[in-house]
Write an enzyme that holds these catalytic residues in place. Structure first.
Site, PDB file in Angstrom:
ATOM      1  N   HIS A 118      31.668  26.453  18.166  1.00  0.00           N
ATOM      2  CA  HIS A 118      32.874  25.612  18.263  1.00  0.00           C
ATOM      3  C   HIS A 118      33.700  25.916  19.519  1.00  0.00           C
ATOM      4  O   HIS A 118      34.656  25.193  19.806  1.00  0.00           O
ATOM      5  CB  HIS A 118      33.768  25.788  17.035  1.00  0.00           C
ATOM      6  CG  HIS A 118      33.144  25.353  15.751  1.00  0.00           C
ATOM      7  ND1 HIS A 118      32.642  24.085  15.557  1.00  0.00           N
ATOM      8  CD2 HIS A 118      32.931  26.021  14.579  1.00  0.00           C
ATOM      9  CE1 HIS A 118      32.146  23.997  14.319  1.00  0.00           C
ATOM     10  NE2 HIS A 118      32.302  25.157  13.717  1.00  0.00           N
ATOM     11  N   ASP A 154      23.539  25.015  11.809  1.00  0.00           N
ATOM     12  CA  ASP A 154      24.775  25.352  11.106  1.00  0.00           C
ATOM     13  C   ASP A 154      25.282  24.077  10.403  1.00  0.00           C
ATOM     14  O   ASP A 154      25.069  22.975  10.897  1.00  0.00           O
ATOM     15  CB  ASP A 154      25.806  25.844  12.117  1.00  0.00           C
ATOM     16  CG  ASP A 154      27.069  26.389  11.484  1.00  0.00           C
ATOM     17  OD1 ASP A 154      27.199  27.628  11.418  1.00  0.00           O
ATOM     18  OD2 ASP A 154      27.926  25.583  11.067  1.00  0.00           O
ATOM     19  N   HIS A 156      28.119  22.925  10.217  1.00  0.00           N
ATOM     20  CA  HIS A 156      29.161  22.256  11.005  1.00  0.00           C
ATOM     21  C   HIS A 156      28.606  21.796  12.347  1.00  0.00           C
ATOM     22  O   HIS A 156      27.702  22.433  12.896  1.00  0.00           O
ATOM     23  CB  HIS A 156      30.335  23.217  11.239  1.00  0.00           C
ATOM     24  CG  HIS A 156      30.929  23.741   9.970  1.00  0.00           C
ATOM     25  ND1 HIS A 156      30.657  25.005   9.495  1.00  0.00           N
ATOM     26  CD2 HIS A 156      31.739  23.143   9.071  1.00  0.00           C
ATOM     27  CE1 HIS A 156      31.295  25.179   8.348  1.00  0.00           C
ATOM     28  NE2 HIS A 156      31.956  24.059   8.067  1.00  0.00           N
ATOM     29  N   ASP A 237      25.352  28.545   6.795  1.00  0.00           N
ATOM     30  CA  ASP A 237      26.303  27.943   5.868  1.00  0.00           C
ATOM     31  C   ASP A 237      25.811  26.582   5.366  1.00  0.00           C
ATOM     32  O   ASP A 237      26.513  25.888   4.639  1.00  0.00           O
ATOM     33  CB  ASP A 237      27.700  27.811   6.497  1.00  0.00           C
ATOM     34  CG  ASP A 237      27.664  27.301   7.927  1.00  0.00           C
ATOM     35  OD1 ASP A 237      26.595  26.859   8.378  1.00  0.00           O
ATOM     36  OD2 ASP A 237      28.718  27.338   8.597  1.00  0.00           O
TER      37      ASP A 237
END
Ligand SMILES: [Zn+2]
Length: 294
Positions: A118, A154, A156, A237
């Site tokens: 991120h 991931d 996200h 995740d």
């Protein structure tokens, strides 16, 4: 298969109750030690030039300053303590050590904390300070491995990675992620210069659907285009039971994807970097299955 980390990665602590806890890495390192198949090595901190290839000096200096005064909040989720700068530079160093291993023909995994995908050029967000996957990709390019495929599983979207590579046709970025969800980017029509392959999907679907959707995107990204290096942004995740995600993957799915990537890209160097994953024992299960399949 080698594993790299840095001791300071255990000392970055965003505070009590924060999901990106030192426990994630502590449990993983204990499991790797008990398992014994994958030797863990401590890397040197990343050299500043490698960081400057991705982030401006003013941003790096601001992070270092914040650590020096004991830490603070960069956004509501992204919190530093006094050791967070050392951890970030150590984690980037572990990522670069994994690259060095891959360049010598030995595939490698790095376990940095904080994670990286991120992080923007000059802004931390989503628990991330330094864009480890892009730092590795840029260092690989300087070492003559021009074409780099980044596969991000991931849960996200790696908005930082995408923003940092979306104008470079030599780097292709494939991301499977939950949609809608944090950070709000990653629509399928975000395609960069034809080098970004986003796969947004809703939660709670059968795991095979996620695997096939990601795989289809990898096949599209590598149709007639062969990377010199594969970088996996390996978040765990997307596993069933993760407190921050709604996907349903099990360790066997990471093993399956890993084997497929190795079979499809036999000549590409292999680097894998830990991103998210917030149920520590599940993360360890996922990483072990992933490493055993390389
Ligand atoms: Zn994540």
């Amino acid at each position: 298969m080698l594993v790299f980390t840095h001791p300071d990665c255990l000392r970055h602590d965003p505070g009590r109750g924060h999901p990106e806890s030192p426990e994630r890495l502590r449990v993983l390192l204990t499991r790797l030690d008990t398992d014994g198949r994958f030797p863990v090595r401590a890397a040197d901190p990343a050299p500043r030039e490698a960081l400057l290839a991705v982030h401006p000096a003013s941003y790096l200096d601001s992070l270092e300053r914040m650590a020096r005064v004991g830490g603070g909040a960069l956004d509501p989720d992204t919190i530093m303590n006094a050791l967070s700068w050392a951890a970030a530079v150590g984690g980037a160093g572990a990522s670069l050590a994994a690259l060095a291993s891959a360049l010598e023909g030995v595939p490698a995994f790095a376990a940095p904390r904080p994670p990286g995908h991120h992080a923007l050029r000059d802004r931390a967000m989503g628990f991330c300070l330094l864009a480890n996957a892009v730092i590795v990709a840029r260092a690989a390019q300087r070492a003559g491995r021009q074409q780099v495929l980044i596969v991000d599983w991931d849960v996200h979207h790696g908005n930082g990675t995408q923003a940092l590579v979306e104008t470079d046709p030599a780097i292709r970025y494939v991301s499977l992620h939950q949609w809608p969800a944090y950070p709000g980017t990653g629509r399928a029509d975000e395609t960069g210069v034809g080098n970004v392959f986003n796969v947004p999907m809703g939660p709670a679907q059968p795991p095979g659907r996620y695997v096939e959707a990601l795989w289809n995107a990898v096949v599209r990204a590598t149709d007639g285009w062969t990377p010199d290096l594969l970088v996996v942004s390996a978040g765990f995740d997307a596993m069933a039971g993760d407190p921050l995600g709604g996907f349903t993957l099990e360790p066997t799915h990471y093993a399956d994807l890993t084997r497929r990537l190795r079979d499809r890209l036999p000549s590409a160097g292999f680097v894998s970097l830990l991103e998210g994953g917030y149920a520590p024992s599940r993360v360890a299960d996922g990483v072990l299955a992933h490493l055993a399949a390389v």
